[in-house]
Design an enzyme around this catalytic site. Structure first.
Site, short mmCIF file in Angstrom:
data_model
loop_
_atom_site.label_atom_id
_atom_site.label_comp_id
_atom_site.label_asym_id
_atom_site.label_seq_id
_atom_site.Cartn_x
_atom_site.Cartn_y
_atom_site.Cartn_z
N VAL A 1 45.09 41.87 41.60
CA VAL A 1 46.14 42.74 42.14
C VAL A 1 47.01 41.91 43.08
O VAL A 1 46.51 41.36 44.07
CB VAL A 1 45.54 43.95 42.88
N GLU A 2 48.28 41.80 42.73
CA GLU A 2 49.26 41.08 43.54
C GLU A 2 50.10 42.11 44.28
O GLU A 2 50.62 43.03 43.68
CB GLU A 2 50.14 40.22 42.63
#
Length: 126
Positions: A119-120
């Site tokens: 998850v960015e």
């Protein structure tokens, strides 16, 4: 032909942990729809949740937890998000780092959800 992304599907092995991560930690809203279905809503998009082995049809050919690499644009400054994540014990995998997004430069941090999806979390930079 394509205008935008409406939703995508995340396959999880632990629905409660998945919901806690995206709702309690990242601030998405839980939506219930259809016959017992659940989704994570943010902005005009959503992520439908499928539990491994209990997927809704039709589904991807090989739905597996941990196969996604997602980038979300923040509505708060990256430093504020980072402070909240650290306060809640989230482990940052990388960042802050500069990246290239769909419409320009991003400043990003990376973490993993309970299924190990990457998850960015990003803010746009000029």
């Amino acid at each position: 032909m394509i205008r935008s992304l409406d939703h995508l599907v995340l396959t999880t092995v632990d629905e409660a942990a998945c919901i806690a991560f995206y709702v309690d930690l990242l601030g998405m809203r839980l939506e219930r729809f259809g016959e017992g279905r659940k989704a994570l809503r943010f902005g005009d998009q959503k992520i439908n949740i499928h539990v491994k082995g209990q997927e809704y049809e039709p589904k991807a050919h090989l739905p597996v937890p941990g196969a996604l690499d997602l980038c979300f644009l923040l509505e708060v400054p990256l430093e504020d998000a980072l402070a909240t994540l650290r306060k809640n014990g989230a482990q940052i995998v990388d960042g802050p780092v500069l990246r290239s997004g769909a419409t320009g430069r991003l400043r990003s941090i990376y973490l993993r959800d309970p299924d190990l999806n990457l998850v960015e979390l990003s803010e746009r930079v000029s």
